[in-house]
Enzyme design. Sequence first.
Site, PDB file in Angstrom:
ATOM      1  N   GLY A 379       0.820  -1.200   0.000  1.00  0.00           N
ATOM      2  CA  GLY A 379       0.000   0.000   0.000  1.00  0.00           C
ATOM      3  C   GLY A 379       0.853   1.248   0.000  1.00  0.00           C
ATOM      4  N   PRO A 381       2.466   5.010   1.127  1.00  0.00           N
ATOM      5  CA  PRO A 381       3.154   5.385   2.361  1.00  0.00           C
ATOM      6  C   PRO A 381       2.162   5.850   3.438  1.00  0.00           C
ATOM      7  CG  PRO A 381       4.165   6.449   0.477  1.00  0.00           C
ATOM      8  CD  PRO A 381       2.929   5.794  -0.021  1.00  0.00           C
ATOM      9  N   GLY A 382       2.508   5.544   4.675  1.00  0.00           N
ATOM     10  CA  GLY A 382       1.752   6.089   5.792  1.00  0.00           C
ATOM     11  C   GLY A 382       0.391   5.480   6.029  1.00  0.00           C
ATOM     12  N   VAL A 383       0.112   4.303   5.483  1.00  0.00           N
ATOM     13  CA  VAL A 383      -1.187   3.671   5.741  1.00  0.00           C
ATOM     14  C   VAL A 383      -1.116   2.671   6.882  1.00  0.00           C
ATOM     15  CG1 VAL A 383      -2.126   3.975   3.428  1.00  0.00           C
ATOM     16  CG2 VAL A 383      -0.778   1.954   3.944  1.00  0.00           C
ATOM     17  N   GLY A 384       0.062   2.495   7.445  1.00  0.00           N
ATOM     18  CA  GLY A 384       0.148   1.662   8.639  1.00  0.00           C
ATOM     19  C   GLY A 384       0.768   0.293   8.437  1.00  0.00           C
ATOM     20  N   LYS A 385       1.522   0.122   7.390  1.00  0.00           N
ATOM     21  CA  LYS A 385       2.116  -1.192   7.124  1.00  0.00           C
ATOM     22  C   LYS A 385       3.123  -1.554   8.223  1.00  0.00           C
ATOM     23  CE  LYS A 385       3.625   0.087   3.083  1.00  0.00           C
ATOM     24  NZ  LYS A 385       3.102   1.466   3.084  1.00  0.00           N
ATOM     25  N   THR A 386       4.073  -0.640   8.434  1.00  0.00           N
ATOM     26  CA  THR A 386       5.076  -0.917   9.453  1.00  0.00           C
ATOM     27  C   THR A 386       4.434  -1.040  10.824  1.00  0.00           C
ATOM     28  OG1 THR A 386       6.656   0.346   8.173  1.00  0.00           O
ATOM     29  CG2 THR A 386       7.243  -0.122  10.432  1.00  0.00           C
ATOM     30  N   SER A 697      -5.287   4.587 -19.122  1.00  0.00           N
ATOM     31  CA  SER A 697      -6.513   4.941 -18.421  1.00  0.00           C
ATOM     32  C   SER A 697      -6.826   6.434 -18.461  1.00  0.00           C
ATOM     33  CB  SER A 697      -6.467   4.444 -16.987  1.00  0.00           C
ATOM     34  OG  SER A 697      -5.612   5.244 -16.233  1.00  0.00           O
ATOM     35  N   LYS A 740      -8.347   5.217  -6.995  1.00  0.00           N
ATOM     36  CA  LYS A 740      -8.701   6.415  -7.749  1.00  0.00           C
ATOM     37  C   LYS A 740      -9.923   7.098  -7.143  1.00  0.00           C
ATOM     38  CE  LYS A 740      -6.805   4.911 -12.176  1.00  0.00           C
ATOM     39  NZ  LYS A 740      -7.148   4.352 -13.496  1.00  0.00           N
TER      40      LYS A 740
END
Length: 801
Positions: A379, A381-386, A697, A740
Amino acid sequence: MTQKVLSKNGNEPPAVNAAPPKQPAIKPLPDDALIIIPMRNTVLFPGVISPITVGRIQSVSAAQEAVRSEKKIGFLLQRDPQTNDVQPSDLYWVGTAGQVVRYITGAEGTHHLVVQGQSRFRVLEFLPGWPYLVARVQMVSQKEDSNPEIEARFLQLKAQAVEAIGLLPSAPEELTVVVQGMTSPALLADMVANLLDIKNEDKQDLLETFDLKRRLDKVLEHLSERVGVLRISKEIGDKTKKEFDERQREHVLREQMRQIQKELGEGEDTAAELEELKKAIADAGMPDEVHKHAVKEFKRLQRMGEGSAEGSMLRTYLEWLAELPWKESSVQEIDIAKARQILDEDHYGLDKIKRRILEHLAVRKLNPEGKSPILCFVGPPGVGKTSLGQSIARATGRKFQRIALGGVHDEAEIRGHRRTYIGALPGNVIQAIRRAESRTCVLMFDEIDKLGQGGFHGDPSSALLEVLDPEQNSKFRDNYLGVDFDLSKVMFITTANMLDTIPGPLRDRMEIIQLPGYTEEEKLEIAKRYLVKRQLDANGLKPEQVTVSEDTLRSVIRDYTREAGVRTLEREIGAVLRHVAMRIAEGAKEKIVIEPKDLHGILGAKRFESELAERTSVPGVATGLAWTSVGGDILFIEASRTPGTGKLILTGQLGEVMKESAQAALTLAKVFTAQTLEKTDIHIHVPAGATPKDGPSAGVAMFLSLISLLTAKSIRADVAMTGEISLRGLVLPIGGVKEKTLAALRAGIKTVMLPKRNEKDLEDVPAEAREKLEFVFLERVEEAIRTAIGELPAPGERKAA
Ligand SMILES: Nc1ncnc2c1ncn2[C@@H]1O[C@H](COP(=O)(O)OP(=O)(O)OP(=O)(O)O)[C@@H](O)[C@H]1O
Ligand SMILES: [Mg+2]
């Protein structure tokens, strides 16, 4: 009389019996003709100054005549350097015309020229009737039209050239300055081509490659090959030297240290230290084989005596061995209910993702020895993966360590260097295990999609594969350790921004979990529950001292950030609270309340407020939706027209597919508006960011921007669109609907136009987005026009528009 060739180029071994030049009556050259000198071993390039020795009698008289009449000379390479009596068929027919800047007659009757190459030419025909070769030629002019493709290659070539110069022990340092100061890609390409240590046929090939882009590509290829070789030989040279220097240095230092210790009466310390190391080895819980090996090495260390460089290396090695967590620390059994509670504590929302994580943990719990796949969070950056990874560690009672893979090019970074290397260390996997002090830890490999491709130092992705493979990782062998270490109890998690660039074999081992990003409401909740608290702590503030109202947070989200994750949001909240902290430090006593109107003074002007309305107010601008590695984003497609000859100009780092789709859009727009545009150039630009954009697209958006331009009607500011178009006007499906759509919502769009065949993808779109946005599903482009611009005038009237 025999002579030695003096020139380092040695093109022209002097002919036997070089007669003094005669001055016969010579008929004048036609305007488009050049005096030709055949070259045995040198390819002259434009812009290059080169010494040339001439010996053959024809060449000498050719050179003299050129100097006398102040004419340029055409230099052509011989196909076979051995040929003496050169005929036109013995020559390559592309060469460089050059000016003689100096002419020196050597002591032994040799003639040296210093020539400056000027421009490429192609031979049209050789002309008879002169005592030397003469040919009618056509000059090949070099257009210096720069475009991003050339520019990118130019920069790369510069960088490579500078590296090559650095690696060449004999290259003068000023050369770096010269290269860095160059502004002409063509000149640089030719200069490098001239210096390259490659076969003359290859040089000739470079000379004959008139197309600058292709020439840059070829030169780059040759140069990088060369740089590769240079790197290796330098490495070998350096290592030997460094090894020697360091050994000496260390020896001297140790000697000094021993003296000092003696003075201080601390001599016995080393013995005690050795005893300690021995005990650590005994207690480390190593497997038998490793223990035997360690004991053997320890004895070697004792024999070696203190102070030697090798002794200290061996000691470091044994310390590494002794400090690794060989013992299996007990893993507490996974308590699914508790794990759920911890995941909920740490993260707002993400219900589906948490469920998948819990399922994964449940499977592990039921079958701890089983080969479960590795979780991979994908995903923006900054969506909480780490932070999800950290949370999993907490939920399973394991230690957490992370390893950044971004830019790891070298296998040794993962697997370590052999001990014979000076300064060798274990790779980052073993290092992380030591930091974790547990081999049942959670190990997160961050940015697995940015893993470098294998170069000549070995492929890091295959080393990683071995680490992650349950069949192999119980016997992982780090080059430095040289003994097996069991990684099978480690819980591996990986993260990536994009799926596409993860090496295939790695991807097959992983269970992909996608985190698309958050809606405004979700961000608001995350901010209220987590980010504000965390930033209060970080800035030493107490909740009693400040209130950041909900409206304020909403304004920060809406007007100051445009991201899929919450990283910028957290930063901006931090900035607001730092401001508060300062006011308190300056003596403010009451509780400070931050309202939306205060934000301007703290964070500056709103960043994303009026962009939509402003940008789309002129005809020719359409709001497209794009999918990038940082989530979805809106992008403005701008079309404009100028008087011209019917060309289509495209700018903004567009990929090939996008260029083709622009062509299609233009063709279709001409049909729709019944305009031929023979005397008009159309320019389509996709601004914002240096990110290269590609994919089909943006078709609908480009088409609409053209229709809007050609009919002089603007597009509604609150409509955004995505979809591929066919030449018959059909709207074809695209990917990334979820990302999108979220981007459209973030940007304040009200209506999103999607291909009809993507209607089913709305299922994945968060409910908030589905409620707030209006969707128009397109089968044909006419519907897009109707929604975003309005009815077009009937075909008869269109032309007038
Ligand atoms: N759902 C959530 N609830 C609470 N906090 C969250 C949530 N999502 C993200 N955060 C917080 O946002 C911050 C950024 O998250 P994190 O560092 O995990 O991002 P990331 O996905 O790893 O990004 P990158 O790809 O840049 O590494 C962290 O402080 C994290 O705790
Ligand atoms: Mg991260």
